[in-house]
Design a protein around this motif. Structure first.
Motif, short mmCIF file in Angstrom:
data_model
loop_
_atom_site.label_atom_id
_atom_site.label_comp_id
_atom_site.label_asym_id
_atom_site.label_seq_id
_atom_site.Cartn_x
_atom_site.Cartn_y
_atom_site.Cartn_z
N GLU A 197 0.84 -1.20 0.00
CA GLU A 197 0.00 0.00 0.00
C GLU A 197 0.87 1.25 0.00
O GLU A 197 1.95 1.26 0.58
CB GLU A 197 -0.88 0.01 1.27
N GLU A 198 0.36 2.32 -0.62
CA GLU A 198 1.05 3.61 -0.53
C GLU A 198 1.15 4.01 0.94
O GLU A 198 0.24 3.71 1.69
CB GLU A 198 0.26 4.68 -1.28
N PRO A 199 2.21 4.65 1.39
CA PRO A 199 3.38 5.06 0.61
C PRO A 199 4.50 4.03 0.62
O PRO A 199 5.63 4.35 0.36
CB PRO A 199 3.81 6.31 1.36
N TYR A 200 4.14 2.77 0.93
CA TYR A 200 5.19 1.75 0.98
C TYR A 200 5.10 0.79 -0.19
O TYR A 200 5.59 -0.33 -0.13
CB TYR A 200 5.11 0.98 2.32
N ARG A 201 4.43 1.20 -1.26
CA ARG A 201 4.29 0.34 -2.42
C ARG A 201 5.65 0.09 -3.05
O ARG A 201 6.44 1.02 -3.22
CB ARG A 201 3.35 1.00 -3.41
N LYS A 202 5.91 -1.17 -3.38
CA LYS A 202 7.22 -1.53 -3.91
C LYS A 202 7.09 -2.25 -5.23
O LYS A 202 6.09 -2.93 -5.47
CB LYS A 202 7.93 -2.49 -2.94
N VAL A 203 8.11 -2.15 -6.05
CA VAL A 203 8.14 -2.90 -7.30
C VAL A 203 8.75 -4.27 -7.03
O VAL A 203 9.71 -4.38 -6.27
CB VAL A 203 8.96 -2.16 -8.37
N VAL A 204 8.15 -5.29 -7.66
CA VAL A 204 8.71 -6.63 -7.56
C VAL A 204 9.15 -7.05 -8.96
O VAL A 204 8.41 -6.89 -9.93
CB VAL A 204 7.65 -7.64 -7.04
N ILE A 205 10.37 -7.53 -9.05
CA ILE A 205 10.87 -8.04 -10.33
C ILE A 205 10.95 -9.56 -10.22
O ILE A 205 11.56 -10.09 -9.30
CB ILE A 205 12.27 -7.47 -10.64
#
Lengths: 209, 75
Positions: A197-205
Motif C-alpha cells: 500500500e502507498e506510501p510503501y508500495r514496492k516494485v517486484v521483479i
C-alpha cells in the motif's frame, strides 16, 4: 475575491480610481470598458452625466502564479534560485538552478516532489481554468535519477534471470515505479508488478512463467 | 519559518486574508500554528493529509538549513 465591478465618477479616471480601491489591485492588473462617457451639462449642473465604467481584473496566467509561488518560497527560505521554465506539449518544466540546492531535493527527491505537488495545487487553484501540469527539477536531478533507476532495474533483472528468485525493491513513489516498469517492459523473461500500500508500495521483479 | 508556512498556505486557500501563523519557540523547537478559515481546512490538509504532509516536508527542508526543529500544527 471580487473580479468585476462597475463604478461611476465625475471622470473616467475618478471611476477607475474608485474601482481600484474596491478591488484592491494596481492599475496594471485590470482592464476596463466605458459604459457611459461623462457629459458636462448645461451650466455645469443641468443634465450632468457621470462616467460609468466596468472594470475587471485580468486573469494571471497559471504558470506565472506558479513561478511567483516558488519565488516567494525561496525568498522566505533565503536561498537564491534561478527558475528556468520550458513549455512542453502537455506540461511545463521548471528547472531550478543555484548553489547548494540539495535541500530542495531531499531524500530520494522527497522535498522536490512535495514542492512540485504544492506548486501544482497553487497554479490550479482557480478551478474555472483548465489544469496545467508543472514538473520541477533541480539541476537535472530527475533525469539523473531516471538513468540511475534504469541501470538498477536492468542490473536486478539480470540477477533475477541468473538466480530465479524474485527481487523486491525499496518503496518508491508512483513516478519512480513507472520508470522501473517501463525500463523492463520489453524484457520477455521478466515480469514486474507493484505490491503493498502507498506510501510503501514496492516494485517486484520476477521471472515470467 | 513562519513566512514559508504563510506563503504556502495563502497560495492554497480561497480566503488568504484569514491565514494566520503563530510561531512559538521552546527548547530549540519551533512550533508553527497555522490557522485558516474553516472552509479552507481541506485545502491545507488534503486527502489523507497529503497536502499537510507536503507542507511539512518543505518546511522541514528549510529548517534543517537553519539547524532548527520545526513542527507545523494545523488548528
Amino acid at each position: 475575491m471580487l473580479t468585476v465591478v462597475e463604478k461611476t465618477g465625475k471622470s473616467i479616471e475618478e471611476a477607475l480610481a474608485a474601482a481600484l480601491t474596491e478591488l484592491n489591485v494596481n492599475e496594471d492588473r485590470v482592464e476596463y470598458e466605458v459604459i457611459d462617457m461623462p457629459k458636462k451639462g448645461f451650466l455645469g449642473f443641468i443634465g450632468n452625466k457621470p462616467a460609468k465604467i466596468k472594470v475587471s481584473v485580468k486573469k494571471v496566467p497559471q504558470i506565472d502564479i506558479a513561478i511567483k509561488f516558488l519565488e516567494d518560497i525561496f525568498a522566505a527560505m533565503k536561498i537564491v534560485v534561478a527558475i528556468e521554465t520550458v513549455k512542453n506539449v502537455d506540461d511545463y518544466v521548471c528547472d531550478l538552478h543555484g548553489e547548494d540546492l540539495g535541500i530542495l531535493i531531499g531524500k530520494h527527491g522527497q522535498t522536490l516532489d512535495a514542492l512540485q505537488y504544492l506548486t501544482n495545487l497553487a497554479a490550479n487553484k482557480d478551478m474555472s481554468e483548465a489544469k496545467i501540469r508543472i514538473t520541477l527539477d533541480v539541476e537535472n536531478y530527475r533525469k539523473r535519477r531516471q538513468e540511475t533507476l534504469c541501470r538498477l532495474a536492468n542490473h536486478l533483472a539480470d540477477k533475477v534471470k541468473r538466480f530465479g528468485d524474485k527481487i523486491v525493491l525499496e518503496p518508491m513513489n508512483r513516478h519512480e515505479r513507472k520508470i522501473i516498469h517501463t525500463a523492463l517492459q520489453d524484457d520477455r523473461r521478466i515480469l514486474t508488478y507493484s505490491d503493498g500500500e502507498e506510501p510503501y508500495r514496492k516494485v517486484v521483479i520476477a521471472l515470467k512463467r | 519559518m513562519k513566512e514559508i508556512v504563510e506563503v504556502i498556505a495563502k497560495a492554497l486557500v480561497q480566503d488568504p486574508e484569514q491565514v494566520v501563523v503563530k510561531e512559538t519557540e521552546s527548547n530549540n523547537i519551533t512550533v508553527c500554528e497555522l490557522h485558516v478559515a474553516p472552509d479552507d481546512m481541506g485545502k491545507v490538509i488534503g486527502k489523507q493529509g497529503r497536502i499537510a504532509k507536503a507542507l511539512r516536508t518543505v518546511v522541514k527542508a528549510a529548517s534543517t538549513r537553519e539547524n532548527k526543529k520545526v513542527i507545523v500544527e494545523i488548528i
